[in-house]
Design an enzyme around this catalytic site. Structure first.
Site, short mmCIF file in Angstrom:
data_model
loop_
_atom_site.label_atom_id
_atom_site.label_comp_id
_atom_site.label_asym_id
_atom_site.label_seq_id
_atom_site.Cartn_x
_atom_site.Cartn_y
_atom_site.Cartn_z
N GLU A 1 0.83 -1.22 0.00
CA GLU A 1 0.00 0.00 0.00
C GLU A 1 0.86 1.27 0.00
O GLU A 1 0.79 2.08 0.92
CB GLU A 1 -0.93 0.01 1.22
N GLU B 1 -3.98 -10.65 -0.28
CA GLU B 1 -4.82 -10.57 0.91
C GLU B 1 -6.24 -10.90 0.48
O GLU B 1 -6.73 -10.38 -0.51
CB GLU B 1 -4.81 -9.16 1.53
C1 IPT Z 1 -5.15 -3.89 3.62
C2 IPT Z 1 -3.76 -3.74 4.15
O1 IPT Z 1 -2.81 -4.11 3.21
C3 IPT Z 1 -3.52 -4.50 5.40
O2 IPT Z 1 -2.34 -4.02 5.98
C4 IPT Z 1 -4.67 -4.38 6.33
O3 IPT Z 1 -4.84 -3.05 6.67
C5 IPT Z 1 -5.89 -4.87 5.66
O4 IPT Z 1 -6.15 -4.13 4.52
C6 IPT Z 1 -7.10 -4.75 6.52
O5 IPT Z 1 -6.98 -5.32 7.75
S1 IPT Z 1 -5.56 -2.35 2.87
C7 IPT Z 1 -7.28 -2.28 2.66
C8 IPT Z 1 -7.68 -0.85 2.54
C9 IPT Z 1 -7.70 -3.00 1.44
#
Ligand code: IPT
Length: 957
Positions: A418, A488
C-alpha cells in the site's frame, strides 16, 4: 529575534537512511566466531521530545543509576506499566500531520544505556561488529563515547564496525531511539506504533578473514534430478556439503543428484562455508523458481499458495518475539495445512525464516515499506514517487534482500504494501531483479504490473477472481501474461472469514490463479489488566481504528479461532468425497509435490453421530493430481431408524517435525442412511386450567401462549428471534459504500423487534399462538404462528413465518430464542457440527456427537459479537431438555443475551446471568468478509420469505 535549530535532531527528519552503518550482508544466527548478546536489562530514560536531553549520557562514566530499566528486545510503551507512554493503533492514518519529512515536536525519545564487559574468551585479534536487528523508528548509537552513526528502517538490520572502540571491561553502549522520524512516513503499516529496540542487539567478533557477505545459489533441475550449488562469497573460502560429497571453492559451481526443497518436502542439506577466519553453517535447499508459461513454477511445477499474512505479534511483548513464539506460529501453520506466508508488511525476525526453511513454507518476504496514509491526499508527496526518498527505498530493499537471500523458502521479494505507485518502487524492483534474478518480485499496489512478476490483488470479489481466472479481466499486455494471486483475502476480523471455500474452488479451477493469503494470522490484541485484550482506542489515542487490529485466524494468545479450523479444511491437501453410488470413497491428492505415502487412512461408520469403530482404508500412494476410488471396507451397520454416515480421515503415518503420527490432515464424510422424520407427536388435547394451559408434558401461560415449563424444566419462551449481535463482517468497513447489512439491520430496527399477540387458540389437537413480529416505525413485519401439539410425552412445535411488507434486507437469523435456568444448564450434548459454523463458514462442520460446557460454546472474539453457532444440528440436549429439529437447525447457547453481547466492547463486559439463552435457528445470514472485503455471496443470504420449521421437545429425566 533569532531561531535556534537543534543539530542533534536534524537526522531525525532527514530522508536519508542514515550514516555510519556497514553495507548490508547475509544474516546468520551462528558461526564459530565469538558473539555476545546484549539483550537483557538496559538503563532507560524517556524524554518527551527528540532534543530534551543532550548526548552527555553517551559519555563514559555517565551515572545512569537513577534511570529506569527496560528489557531489550522490547518496546518501551509496553513496559513500565504505562509510565513510558502507550501504544497507538491506526490502520492507514498517520498519527501525526502529513508534512513529510517533518515529525511532531512531541517525539517520545528513549535513551538506552548498557554497560558490558567482554567475556574472557573474547579473542584479542580481529575486529568486531555491533548488530541491531530491529529498532523502531530511528536510532543514534554511541560506543564508549564515540558516535557510530544513526539509522532508520525499523525492521531491518544495521551493523556498525566497533573493533577499535572495544575495551575488555566497562564498555558503554548508548542508543537514543526516537519514536517518530522521516522513516515513519515509510512505515505506515496497519499495526500498533511501538517504539523501541525490539529485536536483538549482538556484538559479533570478526576474526581476520572472517566471512563477509555470501550468496548461496542452489538450483534444481527437475528434468535431471540434479542440483547445482555455487556460493559466492566476498571472502574466498571453501564450501562443503558432506551429505552430497561436495567440497568446492567459493564461486565454483558443482552439480550433483539431490532431493529438491519444497514447502511440502523441505529437504535441507547441512553444509559449511569455511574462510580462513570463520566457519559458517549453511542449510541448503535446492529449488528453482521461475515464471514460465505465465505461471509461477518451482522445480518445474506450478504451485498453489495456501497462505496467510503474518504480522509479528505477541500480546505482551508486541513485535519482540522469542524463538518459541515464532516456532509456535510455524507449527500452527503446518498443522493447519498452510503452505505459505507473506511476511506482511516487513521482513520478520530472521529466525522465523530459518523455521520456514526447516518446516517448509513458501515465503513472500516483504520490504519494510508502506506509505498508505498518503492516500488521504490522493497520494500527493508520496515518498515512493519522490527521488529524494529513493536512496532510503533502495537501502530498505538491499537490507532485506542481502539479509535474507540465503533462504530457500523465499520465492518472492515484495516491494512493500500500500504505497501507491512511483519511480522509487521501480528503482527497488530493478535493483532486486538485478541482484537476485533467481526469485520473483511482488507488489500489489501497481495493477499494471510494471515492476512485478505476478498480478496481485487484495480482497477482489469471487466474481472478479473468476474473471481473472478466465483471462477476461483485461489490463495491460504485461499483466495479461502474468499469473494471479490474492496477496490478501478473507478478512479474518471477528467471526469469519466467510466464503473462503468458494474462493478455493475458483483458485483450483483456473491455472492462472495461484492461490492466496488470508488476512491475517493473529489478532494484535494487547494484554490488558481490565479489558482482557485491548485494541485501538483503549489507550486513549486521539486517532485510532478500533478493533480493526484484531483480524487474525488465531486469538492474541494463539488459540486457533474457528476461522483457522475452516481454512484448514478448505485447503486440505487431500480431497475425500463419496462417490455417487455410495459404495466407495474418491480420494484425490491435492499436493503440488508430495505423494500420499506419508498418510494413512481411517474409515468409520457413525450411527446417530456415534462412531462405531475404525477400519484401515488402503489408499494407493497417489501422485499429485491423481485420484482413486477406494471401496468401502465394511457394510453399513443397521442404524435401526437412526442416521448412518461414514467418516474417512487422512492421518500422518509417521511423526513429522511439525506433528505426530495420527495428526489429522484431511477428512471427508457422507451420510448413507438418512434419519427418520421427526415424530408427529400429536393426539393429546390442550387443557385450560385458570391462567394455565397444559398440553402433554408442557404448561403454557393461557393469556400469552408462552411455554412456561416442560417436564420439570422452567422455560422462558421460546419465541421468534431474528437478531444477532452484528459481527465485524456484518458491520462492514466504514469506507465501503456497498450494502453493509449490520448497518442496515440496525437502521431497520431488527435489534428491537416487538411481538404483538394476535391470539391464543386452544383447539382439539393443538395450541396455536398467532403473533406479528415487527420493529417500531416500520411497516415490515413477520407474521408468526406457533402450533403446539403433543402425544403426551413429546411436545412438537411448528413455526410458520410469513413476511409482510417490502423486505429489502436479509435477516440476521431466523429461529427461536428460549431461556433456561443457568443453575441447571451446565453443558450441552448434540449431534451436529462440532465447531462454530455459519452458512459460508461450514466447510469444517464435522458431523458427530459432541458435548461442551456453555462456556466452551462461546468463541472469545476480542470484540464480542455473534458467535458459537453449531450447524446441521439434528438434536441437542441441555438443561434437562432434548430438542430435535426438522429440518436440521443451528444451535447456540450463551449465559447472556444477544443484546448484551451486542453492547459489550470487550469480553470482560460480559457477565453470566441466571439464564442460559438458547437459539434454535432455522437460518443464519452468511458471514462474508466485508470488514475489509466483499460481503457474503447471495447464495448465503437469509432471505425473508415464507418459512416453516419444527422442533420436538421432551424432558430427558
Ligand atoms: C489492507 C492492508 O494491506 C492490510 O495491511 C490491512 O490493513 C488490511 O487491509 C485490513 O486489515 S488495505 C485495505 C484498505 C484494502
Amino acid at each position: 529575534m533569532s531561531f535556534r535549530t537543534t543539530p542533534t535532531v536534524t537526522y531525525v527528519e532527514d530522508v536519508s537512511p542514515g550514516s555510519g552503518a556497514l553495507p548490508p550482508r547475509a544474516w546468520y544466527a551462528t558461526s564459530d566466531a565469538e558473539s555476545l548478546s546484549l539483550n537483557g536489562s538496559w538503563r532507560f530514560r524517556l524524554s518527551a521530545t527528540a532534543d530534551a536531553e543532550d548526548d552527555s549520557f553517551a559519555a563514559q562514566g555517565y551515572d545512569a543509576g537513577d534511570w529506569a530499566e527496560v528489557t531489550v528486545p522490547g518496546h518501551w510503551v509496553l513496559q513500565g506499566d504505562g509510565a513510558f507512554g502507550s501504544p497507538i493503533y491506526t490502520n492507514h492514518l498517520y498519527p501525526f500531520p502529513v508534512d513529510p519529512p517533518h515529525v511532531p515536536t512531541e517525539n517520545p525519545t528513549g535513551d538506552h544505556l548498557r554497560v558490558f564487559d567482554l567475556p574472557d574468551t573474547w579473542p584479542a585479534d580481529g575486529t568486531a561488529v555491533l548488530r541491531f536487528d530491529g529498532v523502531e523508528s530511528c536510532a543514534r548509537v554511541w560506543l564508549n563515547g564515540t558516535e557510530l552513526g544513526e539509522f532508520k528502517g525499523s525492521r531491518l538490520p544495521h551493523e556498525f564496525a566497533v573493533g577499535e572502540l572495544l575495551k575488555p571491561a566497562g564498555n558503554v553502549l548508548a542508543v537514543r531511539v526516537h519514536q517518530w522520524s522521516a522513516g515513519s512516513y515509510l512505515e505506515d503499516q496497519d499495526q500498533w506504533w511501538l517504539p523501541g529496540i525490539f529485536r536483538d542487539v549482538t556484538l559479533l567478533h570478526r576474526p581476520t578473514d572472517a566471512a563477509g557477505d555470501f550468496f548461496v545459489h542452489a538450483s534444481y533441475d527437475h528434468t535431471t534430478g540434479e542440483g547445482t550449488l555455487r556460493v559466492d562469497s566476498d571472502v574466498d573460502g571453501r564450501v562443503s556439503v558432506p551429505g552430497l560429497d561436495i567440497d568446492v571453492a567459493t564461486g565454483e559451481s558443482v552439480t550433483v543428484a539431490v532431493e529438491p526443497w519444497s514447502a511440502e518436502t523441505p529437504k535441507l542439506y547441512d553444509g559449511e562455508l569455511v574462510t580462513s577466519g570463520e566457519r559458517v553453517p549453511l542449510r541448503i535447499g535446492f529449488r528453482t523458481v521461475v515464471l514460465e508459461d505465465g505461471l509461477i513454477k518451482v522445480n518445474g511445477r506450478a504451485i498453489l499458495f495456501k497462505g496467510v499474512n503474518r504480522h509479528e505479534w505477541h500480546p505482551e511483548r508486541g513485535r519482540a518475539l522469542d524463538l518459541t513464539t515464532m516456532r509456535e506460529d510455524v507449527l500452527l501453520m503446518k498443522r493447519h495445512n498452510l503452505n505459505a506466508v507473506r511476511t506482511s508488511h516487513y521482513p520478520p525476525h530472521p529466525a522465523f525464516l530459518d523455521l520456514c526453511d526447516e518446516y517448509g513454507l513458501w515465503v513472500i518476504d516483504e520490504c519494510d515499506l508502506e506509505t498508505h496514509g498518503f492516500t488521504e491526499q490522493a497520494w500527493r508527496d508520496n515518498p515512493v514517487d519522490d527521488d529524494r526518498w529513493t536512496p532510503a527505498l533502495l537501502d530498505r530493499a538491499a537490507r532485506m534482500v542481502e539479509r535474507d537471500k540465503n533462504h530457500p523458502s523465499i520465492v518472492f521479494w515484495s516491494l512493500g504494501n500500500e504505497a501507491g505507485t512511483g519511480r522509487g518502487l521501480t528503482a527497488m524492483a530493478e535493483w532486486i531483479h538485478g541482484r537476485d534474478p533467481e526469485r520473483l518480485v511482488h507488489y500489489e499496489g501497481d495493477w499494471d504490473c510494471r515492476d512485478t512478476d505476478v498480478y496481485s490483488r487484495m480482497y477482489a470479489s469471487h466474481a472478479e477472481v473468476e474473471r481473472i481466472g478466465q483471462g477476461l479481466d483485461g489490463g495491460t499486455h504485461k499483466r495479461r501474461g502474468l499469473p494471479f494471486i490474492q496477496c490478501e483475502y478473507g478478512h479474518a476480523m471477528g467471526n469469519g472469514p466467510g466464503g473462503i471455500a468458494d474462493y478455493q474452488w475458483i483458485f483450483e479451477a483456473h491455472d492462472r490463479i495461484q492461490g492466496g493469503f488470508i488476512w491475517e494470522w493473529i489478532d494484535h490484541g494487547v494484554k490488558h489488566p481490565e479489558l482482557g485484550y485491548a485494541y485501538g482506542g483503549d489507550f486513549g489515542e486521539e486517532l485510532h481504528d478500533g478493533n480493526f487490529v484484531c483480524d487474525g485466524l488465531i486469538f492474541p494468545d494463539r488459540t486457533p479461532s474457528p476461522g483457522l479450523v475452516e481454512y484448514k479444511k478448505v485447503i486440505e491437501p487431500v480431497r475425500i468425497e463419496g462417490d455417487a453410488a455410495g459404495g466407495a470413497v474418491r480420494v484425490t491428492n491435492a499436493y503440488d509435490f508430495a505423494d500420499l505415502s506419508h498418510l494413512e487412512f481411517e474409515f468409520s461408520y457413525q450411527v446417530d453421530g456415534f462412531p462405531t469403530g475404525a477400519h484401515k482404508l488402503a489408499v494407493p500412494p497417489l501422485a499429485p493430481g491423481e485420484s482413486a476410488e477406494v471401496k468401502l471396507p465394511a457394510a453399513a451397520p443397521d442404524g435401526k431408524g437412526e442416521e448412518v454416515g461414514w467418516t474417512v480421515r487422512a492421518l500422518l503415518a509417521e511423526d513429522t517435525p511439525w506433528a505426530g503420527r495420527g495428526h489429522e490432515v484431511a477428512w471427508g464424510q457422507r451420510t448413507v442412511v438418512p434419519r427418520e422424520p421427526l415424530p408427529a407427536a400429536k393426539g393429546a388435547r390442550p387443557a385450560v386450567d385458570g391462567d394455565r394451559i397444559s398440553l402433554g408434558p408442557a404448561a403454557f401461560d393461557a393469556r400469552t401462549g408462552a411455554l412456561l415449563s416442560l417436564g420439570g424444566v422452567d422455560v422462558n419462551g421460546p419465541r421468534l428471534d431474528v437478531w444477532r449481535a452484528p459481527t465485524d463482517n456484518d458491520e462492514g468497513a466504514s469506507w465501503q459504500d456497498d450494502t453493509r447489512w449490520g448497518v442496515l439491520w440496525r437502521q431497520l430496527g431488527l435489534h428491537r423487534m416487538r411481538h404483538r399477540l394476535e391470539g391464543v387458540e386452544s383447539g382439539d389437537d393443538a395450541l396455536t399462538v398467532r403473533t406479528r413480529v415487527a420493529p417500531a416505525a416500520r411497516d415490515v413485519g413477520l407474521r408468526t404462528e406457533y402450533r403446539w401439539t403433543s402425544d403426551g410425552t413429546l411436545l412438537r412445535l411448528t413455526v410458520s413465518v410469513t413476511p409482510e411488507g417490502d423486505w429489502k434486507v436479509p435477516l440476521p437469523r431466523l429461529g427461536l430464542r428460549l431461556g433456561l435456568p443457568a443453575a441447571t444448564t451446565g453443558s450441552a450434548a448434540w449431534f451436529g457440527s462440532g465447531g462454530e459454523a455459519y452458512p459460508d463458514t461450514r466447510a469444517a462442520a464435522k458431523l458427530l456427537l459432541w458435548d461442551a460446557s456453555i462456556e466452551e460454546l462461546q468463541t472469545p472474539y476480542v470484540r464480542p459479537q455473534e458467535n458459537g453457532a453449531r450447524s446441521d444440528v439434528r438434536w441437542v440436549e441441555l438443561g434437562g431438555l432434548r430438542i430435535e429439529g426438522e429440518p436440521e437447525f443451528w444451535f447456540s447457547a450463551r449465559p447472556w443475551t444477544s443484546e448484551q453481547l451486542d453492547a459489550a466492547r470487550h469480553l470482560t463486559d460480559l457477565v453470566p446471568g441466571d439464564t442460559v439463552w438458547v437459539n434454535l435457528d432455522h437460518g443464519q445470514q452468511g458471514i462474508g468478509s466485508q470488514s475489509c472485503g466483499p460481503g457474503p455471496l447471495p447464495q448465503y443470504f437469509l432471505k425473508a420469505e415464507p418459512t416453516e420449521f419444527s422442533f420436538v421437545f421432551s424432558a430427558t429425566e
